[in-house]
Design a protein around this motif. Sequence first.
Motif, PDB file in Angstrom:
ATOM      1  N   GLU A  37       0.820  -1.218   0.000  1.00 47.84           N
ATOM      2  CA  GLU A  37       0.000   0.000   0.000  1.00 47.84           C
ATOM      3  C   GLU A  37       0.848   1.260   0.000  1.00 47.84           C
ATOM      4  OE1 GLU A  37      -2.808  -0.291   3.218  1.00 47.84           O
ATOM      5  OE2 GLU A  37      -4.053  -1.688   2.089  1.00 47.84           O
ATOM      6  N   GLY A  38       1.912   1.248  -0.771  1.00 42.69           N
ATOM      7  CA  GLY A  38       2.745   2.428  -0.926  1.00 42.69           C
ATOM      8  C   GLY A  38       3.734   2.664   0.192  1.00 42.69           C
ATOM      9  N   LYS A  39       3.852   1.723   1.114  1.00 44.39           N
ATOM     10  CA  LYS A  39       4.760   1.880   2.250  1.00 44.39           C
ATOM     11  C   LYS A  39       5.755   0.733   2.307  1.00 44.39           C
ATOM     12  CE  LYS A  39       1.365   4.281   5.004  1.00 44.39           C
ATOM     13  NZ  LYS A  39      -0.010   3.932   4.855  1.00 44.39           N
ATOM     14  N   VAL A  40       6.960   1.045   2.777  1.00 45.76           N
ATOM     15  CA  VAL A  40       7.980   0.021   2.972  1.00 45.76           C
ATOM     16  C   VAL A  40       7.778  -0.570   4.356  1.00 45.76           C
ATOM     17  CG1 VAL A  40      10.447  -0.441   3.147  1.00 45.76           C
ATOM     18  CG2 VAL A  40       9.607   1.206   1.472  1.00 45.76           C
ATOM     19  N   LEU A  41       7.580  -1.881   4.395  1.00 41.46           N
ATOM     20  CA  LEU A  41       7.438  -2.575   5.664  1.00 41.46           C
ATOM     21  C   LEU A  41       8.797  -3.132   6.051  1.00 41.46           C
ATOM     22  CD1 LEU A  41       4.178  -4.580   4.890  1.00 41.46           C
ATOM     23  CD2 LEU A  41       4.378  -2.364   5.971  1.00 41.46           C
ATOM     24  N   LYS A  42       9.188  -2.916   7.275  1.00 34.39           N
ATOM     25  CA  LYS A  42      10.485  -3.408   7.723  1.00 34.39           C
ATOM     26  C   LYS A  42      10.322  -4.806   8.304  1.00 34.39           C
ATOM     27  CE  LYS A  42      12.289   1.111   8.658  1.00 34.39           C
ATOM     28  NZ  LYS A  42      12.879   2.022   9.606  1.00 34.39           N
ATOM     29  N   ARG A  43      11.270  -5.659   7.977  1.00 34.45           N
ATOM     30  CA  ARG A  43      11.273  -6.993   8.565  1.00 34.45           C
ATOM     31  C   ARG A  43      12.018  -6.969   9.878  1.00 34.45           C
ATOM     32  NH1 ARG A  43      11.974 -11.717   4.204  1.00 34.45           N
ATOM     33  NH2 ARG A  43      10.303 -11.069   2.842  1.00 34.45           N
ATOM     34  N   LYS A  44      11.550  -7.753  10.809  1.00 36.58           N
ATOM     35  CA  LYS A  44      12.249  -7.855  12.078  1.00 36.58           C
ATOM     36  C   LYS A  44      13.495  -8.708  11.880  1.00 36.58           C
ATOM     37  CE  LYS A  44       8.284  -7.406  15.085  1.00 36.58           C
ATOM     38  NZ  LYS A  44       7.495  -8.032  16.133  1.00 36.58           N
ATOM     39  N   SER A  45      14.556  -8.317  12.547  1.00 32.29           N
ATOM     40  CA  SER A  45      15.766  -9.117  12.457  1.00 32.29           C
ATOM     41  C   SER A  45      15.610 -10.355  13.332  1.00 32.29           C
ATOM     42  CB  SER A  45      16.977  -8.291  12.877  1.00 32.29           C
ATOM     43  OG  SER A  45      16.777  -7.802  14.167  1.00 32.29           O
ATOM     44  N   ARG A  46      16.397 -11.354  13.034  1.00 36.16           N
ATOM     45  CA  ARG A  46      16.248 -12.635  13.721  1.00 36.16           C
ATOM     46  C   ARG A  46      17.042 -12.732  15.020  1.00 36.16           C
ATOM     47  NH1 ARG A  46      16.416 -16.244   8.350  1.00 36.16           N
ATOM     48  NH2 ARG A  46      14.332 -15.702   7.672  1.00 36.16           N
ATOM     49  N   GLY A  47      17.970 -11.834  15.232  1.00 40.21           N
ATOM     50  CA  GLY A  47      18.764 -11.914  16.445  1.00 40.21           C
ATOM     51  C   GLY A  47      19.249 -10.550  16.885  1.00 40.21           C
ATOM     52  N   LYS A  48      19.692 -10.461  18.135  1.00 40.92           N
ATOM     53  CA  LYS A  48      20.153  -9.169  18.640  1.00 40.92           C
ATOM     54  C   LYS A  48      21.388  -8.690  17.899  1.00 40.92           C
ATOM     55  CE  LYS A  48      18.184  -9.630  23.180  1.00 40.92           C
ATOM     56  NZ  LYS A  48      18.422  -9.656  24.609  1.00 40.92           N
ATOM     57  N   LYS A  49      22.268  -9.606  17.534  1.00 41.86           N
ATOM     58  CA  LYS A  49      23.476  -9.218  16.804  1.00 41.86           C
ATOM     59  C   LYS A  49      23.107  -8.567  15.467  1.00 41.86           C
ATOM     60  CE  LYS A  49      27.811 -10.958  15.052  1.00 41.86           C
ATOM     61  NZ  LYS A  49      28.641 -12.115  14.798  1.00 41.86           N
ATOM     62  N   ARG A  50      22.105  -9.096  14.834  1.00 39.58           N
ATOM     63  CA  ARG A  50      21.664  -8.574  13.538  1.00 39.58           C
ATOM     64  C   ARG A  50      21.105  -7.159  13.672  1.00 39.58           C
ATOM     65  NH1 ARG A  50      22.264  -9.574   8.219  1.00 39.58           N
ATOM     66  NH2 ARG A  50      20.358  -9.436   7.061  1.00 39.58           N
ATOM     67  N   GLU A  51      20.450  -6.857  14.786  1.00 37.99           N
ATOM     68  CA  GLU A  51      19.848  -5.536  14.979  1.00 37.99           C
ATOM     69  C   GLU A  51      20.898  -4.433  15.024  1.00 37.99           C
ATOM     70  OE1 GLU A  51      17.421  -5.636  18.443  1.00 37.99           O
ATOM     71  OE2 GLU A  51      16.121  -7.185  17.625  1.00 37.99           O
ATOM     72  N   THR A  52      22.063  -4.739  15.542  1.00 42.03           N
ATOM     73  CA  THR A  52      23.104  -3.726  15.669  1.00 42.03           C
ATOM     74  C   THR A  52      24.130  -3.798  14.545  1.00 42.03           C
ATOM     75  OG1 THR A  52      24.399  -5.187  17.082  1.00 42.03           O
ATOM     76  CG2 THR A  52      22.869  -3.673  18.173  1.00 42.03           C
ATOM     77  N   ASP A  53      23.898  -4.666  13.599  1.00 46.82           N
ATOM     78  CA  ASP A  53      24.834  -4.837  12.490  1.00 46.82           C
ATOM     79  C   ASP A  53      24.809  -3.607  11.595  1.00 46.82           C
ATOM     80  OD1 ASP A  53      26.523  -5.775  10.558  1.00 46.82           O
ATOM     81  OD2 ASP A  53      25.378  -7.589  10.116  1.00 46.82           O
ATOM     82  N   SER A  54      25.951  -2.969  11.434  1.00 42.71           N
ATOM     83  CA  SER A  54      26.015  -1.740  10.636  1.00 42.71           C
ATOM     84  C   SER A  54      26.038  -2.026   9.139  1.00 42.71           C
ATOM     85  CB  SER A  54      27.255  -0.939  11.023  1.00 42.71           C
ATOM     86  OG  SER A  54      28.411  -1.694  10.732  1.00 42.71           O
ATOM     87  N   ARG A  55      26.110  -3.280   8.766  1.00 41.58           N
ATOM     88  CA  ARG A  55      26.163  -3.629   7.347  1.00 41.58           C
ATOM     89  C   ARG A  55      24.778  -3.787   6.726  1.00 41.58           C
ATOM     90  NH1 ARG A  55      29.207  -8.899   7.259  1.00 41.58           N
ATOM     91  NH2 ARG A  55      28.163  -9.091   9.224  1.00 41.58           N
ATOM     92  N   LEU A  56      23.720  -3.574   7.484  1.00 40.16           N
ATOM     93  CA  LEU A  56      22.383  -3.696   6.926  1.00 40.16           C
ATOM     94  C   LEU A  56      22.194  -2.653   5.830  1.00 40.16           C
ATOM     95  CD1 LEU A  56      20.230  -4.229  10.125  1.00 40.16           C
ATOM     96  CD2 LEU A  56      20.945  -5.933   8.479  1.00 40.16           C
ATOM     97  N   SER A  57      21.646  -3.088   4.740  1.00 36.03           N
ATOM     98  CA  SER A  57      21.490  -2.216   3.579  1.00 36.03           C
ATOM     99  C   SER A  57      20.242  -1.352   3.688  1.00 36.03           C
ATOM    100  CB  SER A  57      21.415  -3.056   2.311  1.00 36.03           C
ATOM    101  OG  SER A  57      22.584  -3.807   2.158  1.00 36.03           O
ATOM    102  N   SER A  58      20.307  -0.187   3.087  1.00 32.55           N
ATOM    103  CA  SER A  58      19.149   0.699   3.048  1.00 32.55           C
ATOM    104  C   SER A  58      18.134   0.158   2.038  1.00 32.55           C
ATOM    105  CB  SER A  58      19.589   2.102   2.641  1.00 32.55           C
ATOM    106  OG  SER A  58      19.989   2.109   1.290  1.00 32.55           O
ATOM    107  N   PRO A  59      16.870   0.534   2.178  1.00 35.59           N
ATOM    108  CA  PRO A  59      15.862   0.078   1.210  1.00 35.59           C
ATOM    109  C   PRO A  59      16.216   0.463  -0.227  1.00 35.59           C
ATOM    110  CG  PRO A  59      14.787   1.005   3.127  1.00 35.59           C
ATOM    111  CD  PRO A  59      16.252   1.269   3.283  1.00 35.59           C
ATOM    112  N   GLU A  60      16.783   1.651  -0.427  1.00 38.95           N
ATOM    113  CA  GLU A  60      17.147   2.084  -1.779  1.00 38.95           C
ATOM    114  C   GLU A  60      18.222   1.193  -2.387  1.00 38.95           C
ATOM    115  OE1 GLU A  60      17.028   4.160   0.855  1.00 38.95           O
ATOM    116  OE2 GLU A  60      15.276   5.379   0.351  1.00 38.95           O
ATOM    117  N   SER A  61      19.207   0.793  -1.582  1.00 46.79           N
ATOM    118  CA  SER A  61      20.266  -0.054  -2.118  1.00 46.79           C
ATOM    119  C   SER A  61      19.757  -1.469  -2.392  1.00 46.79           C
ATOM    120  CB  SER A  61      21.484  -0.083  -1.191  1.00 46.79           C
ATOM    121  OG  SER A  61      21.159  -0.643   0.049  1.00 46.79           O
ATOM    122  N   ILE A  62      18.803  -1.941  -1.592  1.00 45.37           N
ATOM    123  CA  ILE A  62      18.206  -3.250  -1.855  1.00 45.37           C
ATOM    124  C   ILE A  62      17.465  -3.227  -3.182  1.00 45.37           C
ATOM    125  CG2 ILE A  62      16.449  -4.890  -1.084  1.00 45.37           C
ATOM    126  CD1 ILE A  62      17.287  -4.191   1.799  1.00 45.37           C
TER     127      ILE A  62
END
Length: 93
Positions: A37-62
């Motif tokens: 519906e015109g909005k980007v939905l964010k997926r929850k990360s699977r672990g705490k380490k993943r939440e703080t991972d600075s390598r996560l890509s921006s929606p535009e780069s994906i």
Amino acid sequence: MVEASAVSLEKLCAFSDETQTLITVDAPLFGSLLVFEGKVLKRKSRGKKRETDSRLSSPESIVREASRFWIQDYKGVRDRKNREEMAALLEKI
């Protein structure tokens, strides 16, 4: 022939909003995201380490690196598109 670079986050949001579909954007090395519906939905990360991972890509780069797109309509029917097919669909809207 439509240029594959014609796929952008803004166009995907507009397409999803107008057609009332859920779009899954998948870039195997960068991640995936959902557009509904015109909005980007964010997926929850699977672990705490993943939440703080600075390598996560921006929606535009994906979106820029995505090679697969799944379009799901309101009936639950999913259709897989490659980048060129998705660019052609976005040009029609």
